[in-house]
Design a protein around this motif. Structure first.
Motif, mmCIF file in Angstrom:
data_model
loop_
_atom_site.group_PDB
_atom_site.id
_atom_site.type_symbol
_atom_site.label_atom_id
_atom_site.label_comp_id
_atom_site.label_asym_id
_atom_site.label_seq_id
_atom_site.Cartn_x
_atom_site.Cartn_y
_atom_site.Cartn_z
ATOM 1 N N LEU A 292 11.288 -0.454 -10.587
ATOM 2 C CA LEU A 292 11.479 -1.071 -9.272
ATOM 3 C C LEU A 292 10.142 -1.324 -8.586
ATOM 4 O O LEU A 292 9.951 -2.355 -7.942
ATOM 5 C CB LEU A 292 12.360 -0.185 -8.399
ATOM 6 C CG LEU A 292 12.727 -0.734 -7.006
ATOM 7 C CD1 LEU A 292 13.438 -2.081 -7.137
ATOM 8 C CD2 LEU A 292 13.609 0.253 -6.251
ATOM 9 N N GLU A 293 9.216 -0.400 -8.750
ATOM 10 C CA GLU A 293 7.886 -0.568 -8.145
ATOM 11 C C GLU A 293 7.185 -1.794 -8.715
ATOM 12 O O GLU A 293 6.581 -2.580 -7.979
ATOM 13 C CB GLU A 293 7.046 0.687 -8.396
ATOM 14 C CG GLU A 293 5.701 0.658 -7.706
ATOM 15 C CD GLU A 293 4.906 1.929 -7.922
ATOM 16 O OE1 GLU A 293 3.729 1.960 -7.519
ATOM 17 O OE2 GLU A 293 5.461 2.891 -8.493
ATOM 18 N N GLN A 294 7.265 -1.977 -10.025
ATOM 19 C CA GLN A 294 6.645 -3.142 -10.659
ATOM 20 C C GLN A 294 7.321 -4.432 -10.213
ATOM 21 O O GLN A 294 6.664 -5.444 -9.958
ATOM 22 C CB GLN A 294 6.724 -3.006 -12.182
ATOM 23 C CG GLN A 294 5.989 -4.106 -12.946
ATOM 24 C CD GLN A 294 4.516 -4.145 -12.629
ATOM 25 O OE1 GLN A 294 3.827 -3.138 -12.707
ATOM 26 N NE2 GLN A 294 4.020 -5.323 -12.258
ATOM 27 N N GLY B 48 9.365 7.201 -16.938
ATOM 28 C CA GLY B 48 9.047 6.795 -15.568
ATOM 29 C C GLY B 48 10.281 6.488 -14.753
ATOM 30 O O GLY B 48 10.210 6.367 -13.532
ATOM 31 N N GLY B 49 11.439 6.358 -15.415
ATOM 32 C CA GLY B 49 12.693 6.121 -14.710
ATOM 33 C C GLY B 49 12.736 4.805 -13.959
ATOM 34 O O GLY B 49 11.948 3.884 -14.216
ATOM 35 N N LYS C 169 9.218 6.900 -4.201
ATOM 36 C CA LYS C 169 9.346 8.270 -4.713
ATOM 37 C C LYS C 169 10.158 9.151 -3.773
ATOM 38 O O LYS C 169 11.004 9.945 -4.209
ATOM 39 C CB LYS C 169 7.959 8.871 -4.920
ATOM 40 C CG LYS C 169 7.205 8.289 -6.112
ATOM 41 C CD LYS C 169 5.800 8.844 -6.197
ATOM 42 C CE LYS C 169 5.037 8.200 -7.367
ATOM 43 N NZ LYS C 169 3.623 8.654 -7.415
ATOM 44 N N GLN C 170 9.931 9.006 -2.477
ATOM 45 C CA GLN C 170 10.632 9.848 -1.513
ATOM 46 C C GLN C 170 12.077 9.382 -1.304
ATOM 47 O O GLN C 170 13.007 10.195 -1.337
ATOM 48 C CB GLN C 170 9.887 9.836 -0.170
ATOM 49 C CG GLN C 170 8.507 10.483 -0.244
ATOM 50 C CD GLN C 170 7.732 10.321 1.049
ATOM 51 O OE1 GLN C 170 8.267 9.895 2.065
ATOM 52 N NE2 GLN C 170 6.448 10.654 1.009
ATOM 53 N N HIS C 171 12.242 8.090 -1.091
ATOM 54 C CA HIS C 171 13.549 7.596 -0.674
ATOM 55 C C HIS C 171 14.538 7.481 -1.833
ATOM 56 O O HIS C 171 15.721 7.789 -1.663
ATOM 57 C CB HIS C 171 13.398 6.245 0.020
ATOM 58 C CG HIS C 171 14.664 5.749 0.650
ATOM 59 N ND1 HIS C 171 15.227 6.359 1.747
ATOM 60 C CD2 HIS C 171 15.479 4.727 0.331
ATOM 61 C CE1 HIS C 171 16.334 5.719 2.087
ATOM 62 N NE2 HIS C 171 16.510 4.729 1.242
ATOM 63 N N GLN D 120 0.810 -1.209 0.000
ATOM 64 C CA GLN D 120 0.000 0.000 0.000
ATOM 65 C C GLN D 120 0.853 1.274 0.000
ATOM 66 O O GLN D 120 0.473 2.288 -0.566
ATOM 67 C CB GLN D 120 -0.929 0.008 1.236
ATOM 68 C CG GLN D 120 -1.946 -1.116 1.260
ATOM 69 C CD GLN D 120 -2.875 -1.100 0.062
ATOM 70 O OE1 GLN D 120 -3.425 -0.069 -0.304
ATOM 71 N NE2 GLN D 120 -3.059 -2.262 -0.574
ATOM 72 N N ARG D 121 2.003 1.223 0.661
ATOM 73 C CA ARG D 121 2.834 2.427 0.757
ATOM 74 C C ARG D 121 4.091 2.347 -0.110
ATOM 75 O O ARG D 121 4.992 3.173 0.009
ATOM 76 C CB ARG D 121 3.228 2.678 2.205
ATOM 77 C CG ARG D 121 4.093 1.590 2.829
ATOM 78 C CD ARG D 121 4.360 1.894 4.279
ATOM 79 N NE ARG D 121 5.354 0.996 4.839
ATOM 80 C CZ ARG D 121 5.684 0.953 6.132
ATOM 81 N NH1 ARG D 121 5.091 1.763 6.971
ATOM 82 N NH2 ARG D 121 6.610 0.114 6.562
ATOM 83 N N LEU D 122 4.139 1.354 -0.979
ATOM 84 C CA LEU D 122 5.327 1.115 -1.804
ATOM 85 C C LEU D 122 5.656 2.295 -2.704
ATOM 86 O O LEU D 122 6.797 2.759 -2.754
ATOM 87 C CB LEU D 122 5.108 -0.149 -2.657
ATOM 88 C CG LEU D 122 6.221 -0.542 -3.627
ATOM 89 C CD1 LEU D 122 7.509 -0.821 -2.869
ATOM 90 C CD2 LEU D 122 5.808 -1.781 -4.428
ATOM 91 N N SER D 123 4.660 2.813 -3.408
ATOM 92 C CA SER D 123 4.893 3.891 -4.363
ATOM 93 C C SER D 123 5.426 5.153 -3.689
ATOM 94 O O SER D 123 6.416 5.740 -4.139
ATOM 95 C CB SER D 123 3.594 4.207 -5.118
ATOM 96 O OG SER D 123 3.803 5.221 -6.076
#
Length: 253
Positions: free
Chosen positions: A212-214, A206-207, A123-125, A116-119
């Motif tokens: 990495l998210e996928q 998307g860089g 993005k932040q880290h 749930q908080r992956l995206s």
């Protein structure tokens, strides 16, 4: 009539034994699969863990390894309990199934929460890692993780190669005129990052965040699917164990 009832009990016990034996075999195979997925995640993909803000992904993998090992040990105990027809062993087997089910439930909850908080986390880290930590003294592991990430996923930068313009490393003398790290290059050679042309570096929409998210989402899905499969087997096993335990209790008493 009593003789008929005894024969019927014998038949039911034998039937339940064979059914539980077959279940236990698949349960043991499922445990091996859970263990293999956990080990594979840590060994093959551990290079990306340094760029994640939390250790939830790694914790889920460790829990899977623990659960898989416990499943395999429990499977051997189950074979012994079924062959010996000892109610004490069956009770222990049932308790271990329940413990494993709870462990996998915790792993599933962790994986769901992390998904749930992956995206937002990425993005932040990842942006902060690229701009502040890459190429800095004492950050060798992070630098290696980012380099491997960009080469494996054929990407450059968090959202695009332009992210590197704000990097402490790129703005320092150590960069030697590089506009991006050499790991952004399609063919990595010394100082290839000095030329940030699409023909030379990866320009992916998307860089690395999208890639990495996928990747992490697919792994969490795989871990969840394997865990749910084994959990379903455990529920069947607990029901069969209870049935066999009750039949043996009636048979001997």
């Amino acid at each position: 009539m009593a003789h008929y009832k005894t024969e019927q009990d014998d038949w039911l016990i034998v039937y339940l034994k064979y059914l539980l034996f077959v279940f236990n075999f698949f349960f043991w195979v499922g445990g091996a699969a859970v263990l293999a997925v956990g080990v594979w995640t840590l060994v093959e993909k551990s290079g990306y863990l340094s760029v994640l803000a939390s250790s939830t992904f790694a914790a889920s993998a460790y829990i899977l390894i623990f659960a898989g090992a416990l499943v395999m040990v429990t499977g051997f105990l189950g074979f012994g309990a079924i062959l010996r027809e000892q109610r004490g062993c069956l009770s222990t087997y049932f308790c271990l199934l329940l413990v494993i089910f709870l462990v996998e439930l915790v792993a599933g909850i962790l994986a769901h929460v992390y998904y749930q908080r992956l995206s937002d986390e990425l993005k932040q880290h990842l942006n902060r890692t690229l701009s502040e930590n890459y190429g800095q003294p004492g950050a060798t592991e992070i630098t290696a993780s980012v380099d491997r990430l960009q080469q494996d996923f054929k990407c450059c930068g968090s959202n695009s190669s332009a992210d590197w313009q704000h990097s402490t490393y790129i703005l320092s003398r150590e960069a030697e005129g590089r506009r991006v790290p050499d790991s952004c290059c399609k063919t990595v050679v010394a100082r290839c990052g000095q030329r940030a042309h699409p023909s030379n570096i990866y320009k992916v929409e998307g860089g690395c965040i999208t890639k990495l998210e996928q990747f992490l989402a697919d792994h969490l899905l795989l871990m969840g699917a394997v865990g749910i499969g084994v959990a379903c087997l455990q529920i069947c096993g607990m029901v069969l164990t209870c049935c066999l335990h009750r039949r043996l209790q009636r048979y001997f008493y």
